[in-house]
Design an enzyme around this catalytic site. Structure first.
Site, PDB file in Angstrom:
ATOM      1  N   HIS A   1      -2.205   6.677   5.094  1.00  0.00           N
ATOM      2  CA  HIS A   1      -2.820   5.547   4.398  1.00  0.00           C
ATOM      3  C   HIS A   1      -4.146   5.223   5.090  1.00  0.00           C
ATOM      4  O   HIS A   1      -4.219   5.144   6.318  1.00  0.00           O
ATOM      5  CB  HIS A   1      -1.871   4.354   4.445  1.00  0.00           C
ATOM      6  CG  HIS A   1      -2.455   3.097   3.881  1.00  0.00           C
ATOM      7  ND1 HIS A   1      -3.138   3.068   2.692  1.00  0.00           N
ATOM      8  CD2 HIS A   1      -2.461   1.816   4.365  1.00  0.00           C
ATOM      9  CE1 HIS A   1      -3.539   1.825   2.464  1.00  0.00           C
ATOM     10  NE2 HIS A   1      -3.140   1.055   3.454  1.00  0.00           N
TER      11      HIS A   1
ATOM     12  N   CYS B   1       0.829  -1.222   0.000  1.00  0.00           N
ATOM     13  CA  CYS B   1       0.000   0.000   0.000  1.00  0.00           C
ATOM     14  C   CYS B   1       0.857   1.264   0.000  1.00  0.00           C
ATOM     15  O   CYS B   1       0.328   2.362  -0.155  1.00  0.00           O
ATOM     16  CB  CYS B   1      -0.918   0.007   1.213  1.00  0.00           C
ATOM     17  SG  CYS B   1      -2.056  -1.382   1.227  1.00  0.00           S
TER      18      CYS B   1
ATOM     19  N   ASN C   1     -10.134   0.686   2.083  1.00  0.00           N
ATOM     20  CA  ASN C   1      -8.694   0.678   1.812  1.00  0.00           C
ATOM     21  C   ASN C   1      -8.464   0.379   0.333  1.00  0.00           C
ATOM     22  O   ASN C   1      -8.673  -0.745  -0.122  1.00  0.00           O
ATOM     23  CB  ASN C   1      -8.044  -0.394   2.706  1.00  0.00           C
ATOM     24  CG  ASN C   1      -6.548  -0.481   2.531  1.00  0.00           C
ATOM     25  OD1 ASN C   1      -5.986   0.092   1.605  1.00  0.00           O
ATOM     26  ND2 ASN C   1      -5.901  -1.209   3.420  1.00  0.00           N
TER      27      ASN C   1
HETATM   28  O1  UT7 Z   1      -3.132  -1.706   4.003  1.00  0.00           O
HETATM   29  C1  UT7 Z   1      -2.844  -2.532   5.068  1.00  0.00           C
HETATM   30  C2  UT7 Z   1      -3.911  -3.555   5.143  1.00  0.00           C
HETATM   31  N1  UT7 Z   1      -4.325  -4.086   6.371  1.00  0.00           N
HETATM   32  C3  UT7 Z   1      -4.626  -3.435   7.511  1.00  0.00           C
HETATM   33  O2  UT7 Z   1      -4.393  -2.293   7.729  1.00  0.00           O
HETATM   34  C4  UT7 Z   1      -5.296  -4.274   8.561  1.00  0.00           C
HETATM   35  C5  UT7 Z   1      -4.958  -3.892   9.964  1.00  0.00           C
HETATM   36  N2  UT7 Z   1      -5.782  -4.630  10.909  1.00  0.00           N
HETATM   37  C6  UT7 Z   1      -7.067  -4.286  11.138  1.00  0.00           C
HETATM   38  O3  UT7 Z   1      -7.549  -3.308  10.599  1.00  0.00           O
HETATM   39  C7  UT7 Z   1      -7.832  -5.101  12.142  1.00  0.00           C
HETATM   40  O4  UT7 Z   1      -6.982  -6.056  12.737  1.00  0.00           O
HETATM   41  C8  UT7 Z   1      -9.058  -5.821  11.497  1.00  0.00           C
HETATM   42  C9  UT7 Z   1     -10.106  -4.789  11.119  1.00  0.00           C
HETATM   43  C10 UT7 Z   1      -8.622  -6.614  10.267  1.00  0.00           C
HETATM   44  C11 UT7 Z   1      -9.679  -6.784  12.497  1.00  0.00           C
HETATM   45  O5  UT7 Z   1     -10.010  -6.090  13.692  1.00  0.00           O
HETATM   46  P1  UT7 Z   1      -9.647  -6.733  15.107  1.00  0.00           P
HETATM   47  O6  UT7 Z   1     -10.160  -5.819  16.139  1.00  0.00           O
HETATM   48  O7  UT7 Z   1      -8.171  -7.003  15.100  1.00  0.00           O
HETATM   49  O8  UT7 Z   1     -10.522  -8.032  15.110  1.00  0.00           O
HETATM   50  P2  UT7 Z   1     -10.047  -9.556  15.217  1.00  0.00           P
HETATM   51  O9  UT7 Z   1      -9.282  -9.974  14.013  1.00  0.00           O
HETATM   52  O10 UT7 Z   1      -9.404  -9.760  16.563  1.00  0.00           O
HETATM   53  O11 UT7 Z   1     -11.429 -10.304  15.234  1.00  0.00           O
HETATM   54  C12 UT7 Z   1     -12.332 -10.160  16.305  1.00  0.00           C
HETATM   55  C13 UT7 Z   1     -13.558 -11.008  16.003  1.00  0.00           C
HETATM   56  C14 UT7 Z   1     -13.229 -12.433  15.597  1.00  0.00           C
HETATM   57  O12 UT7 Z   1     -14.215 -13.270  16.139  1.00  0.00           O
HETATM   58  P3  UT7 Z   1     -13.920 -14.097  17.490  1.00  0.00           P
HETATM   59  O13 UT7 Z   1     -12.744 -14.971  17.167  1.00  0.00           O
HETATM   60  O14 UT7 Z   1     -13.626 -13.082  18.529  1.00  0.00           O
HETATM   61  O15 UT7 Z   1     -15.188 -14.853  17.705  1.00  0.00           O
HETATM   62  C15 UT7 Z   1     -13.391 -12.411  14.093  1.00  0.00           C
HETATM   63  O16 UT7 Z   1     -13.743 -13.678  13.571  1.00  0.00           O
HETATM   64  O17 UT7 Z   1     -14.275 -10.432  14.916  1.00  0.00           O
HETATM   65  C16 UT7 Z   1     -14.536 -11.451  13.935  1.00  0.00           C
HETATM   66  N3  UT7 Z   1     -14.594 -10.809  12.625  1.00  0.00           N
HETATM   67  C17 UT7 Z   1     -15.729 -10.304  12.131  1.00  0.00           C
HETATM   68  N4  UT7 Z   1     -16.985 -10.235  12.621  1.00  0.00           N
HETATM   69  C18 UT7 Z   1     -17.924  -9.634  11.854  1.00  0.00           C
HETATM   70  C19 UT7 Z   1     -13.607 -10.634  11.731  1.00  0.00           C
HETATM   71  N5  UT7 Z   1     -14.078 -10.000  10.646  1.00  0.00           N
HETATM   72  C20 UT7 Z   1     -15.395  -9.781  10.858  1.00  0.00           C
HETATM   73  C21 UT7 Z   1     -16.421  -9.175  10.117  1.00  0.00           C
HETATM   74  N6  UT7 Z   1     -17.656  -9.118  10.657  1.00  0.00           N
HETATM   75  N7  UT7 Z   1     -16.195  -8.626   8.898  1.00  0.00           N
END
Ligand code: UT7
Length: 334
Positions: free
Chosen positions: A261, A121, A291
């Site tokens: 970004h 990115c 993004n």
């Molecule tokens: O350009 C660079 C690209 N990438 C980034 O910048 C990504 C950086 N990271 C992030 O933005 C965050 O880590 C995310 C938005 C990807 C995820 O947020 P998080 O607060 O780190 O959530 P998590 O991965 O810890 O997931 C929490 C829960 C999980 O469920 P359990 O295991 O707690 O039951 C996930 O399965 O949220 C669940 N989950 C969702 N639920 C509903 C993950 N995606 C979704 C979704 N809708 N779309």
């Protein structure tokens, strides 16, 4: 890496163009096909909508549109462009890259050089750094830099942890030394290859060639260790921001606008906090576009200009991080 010196004129970012596809996918649209919710996406990311290409639209056509805008907005004629750099993570086809397709469609001189650049990115800021150095080196005068991305084509639309985060878009700038705005004060690019697996698409290359049945295999889609990326993102954008300021002998108090970004509003807020800068000095538009990878910086920069936040003479700090992990920053006076 560019640092100013007393007797040296650095090139300018003469113009900015940006575009997104017309088709919009809202969080509510995604609720219909995925186990997700507007509430989750909004509270965890700040994203409400994303624009995605229709099946019959090509990613390079976005790059062409953004470039036309950038060329029209600059004092440079099409015939004066002597190099095109396209920052993209996934080009229209594996060979050739998107750059020759765009050169041809734009009607630029057919004998000019071009290349695609892949730096996650951060590609647009890497391309600005490369272009500015090439102009400074004396071999080129006017370089068209494009950030072009169509991640909707490589995300798994059944994987809620990735597909909700991305959108398609393109941005472009003409870099040259004519003009009274956009003077680059310093640029910096950095890497941390120990984080090369955090964001990846394994399938389709030589290690894991295109294969029958690959649509069932997650390695043929964009994968990401979201938490790992989140943890590094703030530090990367902070350190590259401080690096360009130090190189230009300036401090954050001199900066009018930061254009980060656009990956996640929580990352942006943490960046603001760790820099000690109010959110009222940060350009944010990820609610509408999500993004768009290499296109987020020009899309947000242009929106800041068009909305009248970024005014002539303002000091603007652009900063990005992404796959690789590659990160960087550019400091300019608009
Ligand atoms: O350009 C660079 C690209 N990438 C980034 O910048 C990504 C950086 N990271 C992030 O933005 C965050 O880590 C995310 C938005 C990807 C995820 O947020 P998080 O607060 O780190 O959530 P998590 O991965 O810890 O997931 C929490 C829960 C999980 O469920 P359990 O295991 O707690 O039951 C996930 O399965 O949220 C669940 N989950 C969702 N639920 C509903 C993950 N995606 C979704 C979704 N809708 N779309």
């Amino acid at each position: 890496m560019i640092e100013p010196s007393d007797n040296e004129t650095l090139p300018n970012i003469l113009s900015v163009g940006a575009t997104v596809p017309e088709k919009v996918l809202t969080n509510e649209d995604l609720e219909k096909s995925l186990d997700t919710s507007d509430e989750w996406i909004t509270s965890r990311t700040g994203i409400k909508r994303r624009h995605v290409l229709e099946k019959d639209e090509t990613p390079s056509s976005l790059g062409v549109e953004a470039s036309r805008e950038a060329l029209e907005d600059s004092p440079v004629g099409v015939e004066e462009i002597d190099l095109v750099i396209v920052a993209t993570n996934i080009s229209d086809m594996p060979i050739p890259g998107s750059s020759p397709l765009i050169v041809e469609e734009l009607g630029l001189p057919s004998d000019i050089p071009f290349f695609d650049l892949k730096a996650g990115c951060s590609g647009f800021l890497y391309a600005i750094d490369v272009a500015a150095n090439m102009i400074r080196g004396g071999g080129y005068d006017k370089i068209l830099v494009i950030g072009l991305e169509a991640l909707s084509r490589i995300v798994n639309w059944e994987d809620r942890s990735t597909c909700v985060l991305f959108g398609d878009g393109a941005g472009a700038s003409v870099i040259g030394d004519r003009g009274d705005r956009g003077r680059i004060l310093s640029t910096s690019v950095h890497g941390d290859s120990s984080k090369s697996k955090l964001i990846r698409l394994e399938g389709g290359g030589t290690r894991l060639p295109p294969a029958e049945g690959s649509e069932q295999d997650e390695r043929y889609y964009l994968e990401m260790e979201g938490k790992g990326v989140f943890k590094s993102a703030v530090n990367m954008m902070k350190s590259s921001s401080l690096s360009v300021l130090e190189d230009a002998d300036l401090t954050l108090s001199n900066v009018d606008w930061i254009v980060p970004h656009q990956a996640n509003i929580r990352i942006i807020k943490q960046l603001a906090k760790s820099l000690g800068v109010g959110m009222d000095r940060i350009v944010v538009n990820l609610e509408e576009y999500a993004n768009t990878s290499t296109a987020t910086i020009p899309l947000a920069f242009k929106e800041g200009i068009d909305e009248g936040f970024i005014e002539s003479g303002d000091l603007v700090l652009l900063t990005a991080f992404g796959a690789g992990a590659a990160y960087g920053a550019t400091l300019l006076e608009w």
